[in-house]
Design a protein around this motif. Structure first.
Motif, PDB file in Angstrom:
ATOM      1  N   SER A  41      -4.973 -10.132  -8.471  1.00  0.00           N
ATOM      2  CA  SER A  41      -5.442  -9.155  -9.461  1.00  0.00           C
ATOM      3  C   SER A  41      -4.534  -9.160 -10.689  1.00  0.00           C
ATOM      4  N   ARG A  77      -4.123 -10.152  -2.590  1.00  0.00           N
ATOM      5  CA  ARG A  77      -4.919  -9.332  -3.515  1.00  0.00           C
ATOM      6  C   ARG A  77      -4.055  -8.821  -4.661  1.00  0.00           C
ATOM      7  N   SER A 116      -2.677  -7.665   1.938  1.00  0.00           N
ATOM      8  CA  SER A 116      -2.663  -7.016   0.630  1.00  0.00           C
ATOM      9  C   SER A 116      -1.897  -7.839  -0.405  1.00  0.00           C
TER      10      SER A 116
END
Length: 209
Positions: free
Chosen positions: A115, A111, A108
């Motif tokens: 982002s 990501r 995670s």
């Protein structure tokens, strides 16, 4: 001494740019609550990296690239709005069970970083701000390569410091709200992210016309 002053001033600028509550700040809070302080901090580092990239472009005075990014300002801003809208809707659709699970993992973190990086890079007009800021820091003289690097590193350090404080300090305070309170904050972040997306889209399209 001059180098120290320049670094401190650039770091304060990075801190000031990062500190106002905005979309990335909401993402940092939401991810800190849901996945832990490390994920929240890495989210902030994505934004800090984007600030450093634009700061480097501004310090270098790359006229052609600046002109290109300025022309692409509208489509980039709209892409950022779409990303914000997606993140806001995803936050609202998350149920209490998935929130309580705190699904942080090694996978995670990339990501979270990417982002926030993409979201911050969709605001190319930031370059113009950094050009003005660096002109003020450098004064009448043209900054040397060493000074430019020092200013960019300072901006990154100041921005990263803010995200560290928000993720670990703010996250600790918010953790005292309990599961229900944290879920309400999570949902509020989702609503505000959608609100930011719609507001920025309206401003972008109004300016475009």
């Amino acid at each position: 001494m001059e180098n120290s002053r320049l670094f401190v001033e650039a770091a304060l600028i990075g801190l000031a740019i990062a500190a106002p509550v905005g979309p990335v700040g909401l993402l940092c809070i939401e991810r800190t609550l849901r996945q832990g302080a490390a994920t929240g901090f890495v989210t902030g580092l994505g934004a800090a990296t984007a600030d450093a990239i634009y700061a480097a472009i501004g310090a270098a005075g790359l006229g052609t690239l600046i002109a290109l990014l300025t022309r692409l300002a509208t489509p980039l801003a709209l892409a950022g709005c779409v990303l914000l809208l997606y993140l806001g809707i995803a936050t609202l659709r998350r149920d209490a069970a998935s929130h309580a699970a705190r699904t942080a993992s090694v996978h995670s973190l990339p990501r979270a970083y990417s982002s926030a990086l993409a979201l911050t890079l969709t605001n190319p007009m930031t370059i113009l701000s950094f050009i003005a800021i660096f002109a003020g820091l450098a004064g009448a003289r043209t900054p040397s390569l060493a000074d430019s690097v020092l200013m960019v590193v300072g901006v990154f350090a100041g921005s990263a410091l803010w995200w560290l404080l928000l993720a670990y300090g703010g996250g600790r305070l918010l953790s005292r709200l309990g599961a229900r309170g944290q879920l309400l904050v999570d949902k509020a972040c989702g609503v505000l992210l959608i609100g930011f997306a719609l507001l920025l889209a309206w401003r972008t399209l109004a300016g475009w016309h």
